[in-house]
Design an enzyme around this catalytic site. Sequence first.
Site, PDB file in Angstrom:
ATOM      1  CG  ASP A 140      13.391  17.577  10.718  1.00  0.00           C
ATOM      2  OD1 ASP A 140      12.901  17.269   9.566  1.00  0.00           O
ATOM      3  OD2 ASP A 140      13.669  18.773  11.142  1.00  0.00           O
TER       4      ASP A 140
ATOM      5  CE1 TYR B 171       7.174  19.349  15.646  1.00  0.00           C
ATOM      6  CE2 TYR B 171       5.593  21.209  15.457  1.00  0.00           C
ATOM      7  CZ  TYR B 171       6.161  20.120  15.047  1.00  0.00           C
ATOM      8  OH  TYR B 171       5.840  19.616  13.621  1.00  0.00           O
TER       9      TYR B 171
END
Length: 301
Positions: A45, A73
Amino acid sequence: MTQKHTTPDGLVIVDKPSGFTSHDVVAKMRGIARTRRVGHAGTLDPMATGVLVLGVERATKLLGHLALTEKEYLGTIRLGQDTLTDDAEGDITSATDASKVTREAIDAGIAKLTGDIMQVPSKVSAIKINGVRSYKRAREGEEFEIPARPVTVSSFAVYDVRDAVAEDGTAVLDLIVSVVCSSGTYIRALARDLGADLGVGGHLTALRRTRVGPYKLDSAKTLDQLQQELTVMPVAEAATAAFPRWQVDVRRAGLLLNGVRLEMPEEYAGAGPVAVFDLEGRFLALVEEHKGKAKSLAVFG
């Protein structure tokens, strides 16, 4: 006579900056590498930073086979506010005091979102619904449902819980989290679902991808660094890092490159893509075992 510029085949591990789409990074890399043949494996994103794997020249043929890997992440989840996009890019749609949420409740909520789960992607995502991108439908105000799909969250851990006050005065909690998950998992959907489970709403305020398969942040370069010096992981090295290695002799290498389906050793049955090398260490092809034989996925030799 001027020497013709040649771009090496291989992977480029980029540390993507915030505010760039994955497509923006590809466009930038085309300029840096001076070639149109650049692609990416798995999008990030615009808000997110971190590891984005690009393929240059012939290595673009590897990308579709690299995308189905585990990803890691580091992120910040804000409890107490829902947003339109499930992240900090979207307008706030609801706010609830989250100061009374306990660590025990957070851990219980996270446990429900760990393992093999069914996840509904964010409506503002690139998922296609009947051939149209979900974010396009959402921007046009269309009412629609995205079907849940199976994803695997192999690890979801909270490192820190911080009390904060949002700009609108809402008492919120910021969770510093790490997530290891399968490709196709939306971290902002985890934030949304955790907030919903706790009854206070939630969204993602920061995200950094630290690993895609075997490719880690410590080997990633920023676009500025790549502009100074293009660092390409040779295609053979990239294949060795990502796939099981099968070495074949000269005769079998010749047969394979001529389209003959070789018998594969049993150890590669069900292993997914396998990188084939000759005795001199040249990367010949990416193959997959099919009924005991090597089915070619991409040829490099």
